[in-house]
Motif scaffolding. Structure first.
Motif: not given
Length: 526
Positions: A154-159, A61-64, A93-99, A5-8
């Motif tokens: 929330f903005v979700f960014v999922i890699d 980096a832009y939205y968080s 922002v919620i950022r997830l790397d599913i891997q 949540v809201n990463p750097r």
């Protein structure tokens, strides 16, 4: 600030600080334009090392709200766009790397619960005024509660969204549970301002329909308007070659060839390594194993091996990618396999003509490794004989070319439908495999003069070799093929583009399985 949540902005900072960084920030204005719209759900699929994760890190980096990225973006193109300041570090922002949650097959039954638990724990810390979230609360329930109490979206960014379809290929139950999880998390949810997902595969289909039909997809077979934002463009590669004193023409031969709409795209990983190490070789494919490619091209689908042979000869094959189910196990035709290879980066897709082909020298090396073994008997030897046949062509030695064609056609007879016109075309493309070092991709059935030349090879820039116009005949005569080239003026179309032209007539006799070849020179000044 948190992990999810809201990463750097650390990951994007590393990219910008790297020895070679190409500004791809103009993706941001487009993404800004779809915030809070029906187009807010974006799924971008690209092969490995095509800049997907870097773009995801850039958007974080832009939205968080968890960082201040004004200085980081100041030199970049997007900073001059009118929408830039309105959203800079102003979104949750919620950022997830599913891997990271699905490191091995043993995680398949628990990774969804791990994702929900990890994100909910950080939401508790970030939104303490929203009450206590119980241990079994679902992620979508927590997000709805936060939105209801605070109005926060929330903005979700999922890699690596699709890694379950690669790691748990045979677990249909896990795949469907995961798709249900994503559908529940995003479909019709007011807290969702934007969902940006990246992966190698497009969204899984069942039958003809997408399992997540709320997403707009931008893939290797349909890049829409985002082609230039993933991979390096020709203009960007030219600029980097000039900056690092590297030969652009050789860079083009090794790494160009991916078609995304109207764009020619280069693999960023390969270009970057070639620029850094000043050496042209296979870099991107070192991240995969050619054994994976072998599995797919050895599939026993009618016409698949002929298609591979034709493409190794620098040719193209027609394909229908629309029935592909976007996974790595559901194959019913050769088109399914060829479409998967497009998404994996081993082939590229010409949408205008519905054709696939091997994009460049780097990927050709991987195919050559994959076909050097059982199941491809004779092909490696046939390709090795190609340069001798090309040299015989240049010195107008028709009998030597015919003899070489006999050997090449014979050695690959088990892979081709021997007595067919298409197999003769495949054999000719294979015979002139070595031409790729001196000539552009062959033009098949080039409309010229008063008809269609079968195969035409035009020299590469700065290569002083004659153009080749090849006419094929079946149970007729090589001299008749030459007469057809002359009578129908096949050479006239390319006369303004090259010097001398070699007219090559090849006839194949099904009776004794031999070839005849006649070569004549068409002088530029004639």
């Amino acid at each position: 600030m948190g992990i999810y949540v809201n990463p750097r902005n650390t990951a994007f900072q590393e990219a910008v600080n790297s020895k070679i960084y190409v500004d791809k920030s103009m993706l941001i204005p487009y993404v800004n334009s779809v915030l809070h719209t029906k187009q807010k759900n974006i799924c971008v699929s690209r092969p490995r090392r095509f800049g997907k994760s870097m773009a995801a890190d850039m958007l974080v980096a832009y939205y968080s709200k968890g960082c201040d990225s004004a200085g980081l973006f100041a030199p970049l193109k997007a900073a001059r766009d009118s929408s830039f300041q309105a959203h800079l570090n102003r979104h949750d922002v919620i950022r997830l790397d599913i891997q990271l949650f699905l490191e091995s097959k043993r995680d398949a039954d628990t990774f969804i619960a791990d994702i929900e638990r990890s994100v909910v724990e950080e939401l508790k810390e970030s939104f303490p005024g929203c009450g206590d979230f119980g241990p079994d609360i679902r992620l979508k329930t927590a997000l709805n509660k936060i939105f209801d109490m605070t109005g926060t979206g929330f903005v979700f960014v999922i890699d690596e969204w699709d890694c379950v379809f690669r790691l748990a290929k045979e677990r249909d139950d896990v795949q469907k549970e995961y798709l249900d999880f994503l559908r529940g998390l995003f479909k019709g949810q007011d807290y969702s301002e934007l969902v940006y997902m990246t992966g190698i595969l497009p969204i899984k289909k069942y039958g003809e329909h997408s399992a997540l039909n709320i997403f707009d997809e931008y893939s290797m077979t349909d890049s829409r308007n985002l082609g230039e934002h993933f991979g390096f463009t020709e203009e960007e590669v030219r600029a980097q070659c000039a900056l690092h004193d590297v030969d652009y023409d050789e860079m083009e031969r090794w790494y160009d060839g991916y078609l995304l709409g109207a764009c020619h795209i280069y693999n960023p990983k390969s270009v970057t390594d070639a620029l850094l190490w000043k050496e042209f070789q296979s870099y991107w494919t070192g991240t995969e194993t050619y054994e994976a490619l072998k599995v797919y091209i050895n599939s026993n689908f009618d016409g698949l091996k002929e298609a591979i042979i034709e493409m190794l000869g620098n040719g193209r094959c027609e394909v229908n990618p629309r029935r592909f189910q976007n996974d790595m196990t559901t194959f019913t035709t050769k088109d399914d396999v060829l479409t998967l290879l497009v998404h994996l980066g081993y082939l590229t897709y010409d949408k205008k003509n519905n054709q696939v082909f091997i994009p460049n020298q780097e990927i050709t090396q991987e195919f050559l490794n994959a076909v050097d073994g059982p199941g491809w008997s004779g092909l490696a030897e046939a390709l090795n004989q190609s340069y001798a046949l090309l040299k015989s062509t240049w010195i107008l030695d028709g009998p030597a070319v015919a003899k070489g064609m006999d050997a090449i056609h014979s050695e690959t007879s088990s892979l081709l439908k021997y007595n067919s016109e298409n197999s003769l075309t495949c054999a000719v493309l294979m015979a002139y495999y070595s031409a790729r070092a001196y000539y552009m991709r062959p033009i098949m059935e080039l409309p010229s003069g008063k008809g269609f030349a079968d195969v035409v090879y035009l020299p590469r820039k700065n290569v002083s070799r004659p153009a080749l116009v090849v006419e094929l005949k079946w149970n007729k005569s090589a001299s008749g093929a030459i007469r057809q080239i002359q009578d129908r003026q096949y050479a006239s179309w390319i006369q303004d583009y090259t010097g001398d032209i070699l007219l090559i007539g090849i006839n194949y006799s099904t009776k004794d399985k031999t070839h005849e070849c006649t070569i004549e020179v068409h002088r530029k000044d004639s």
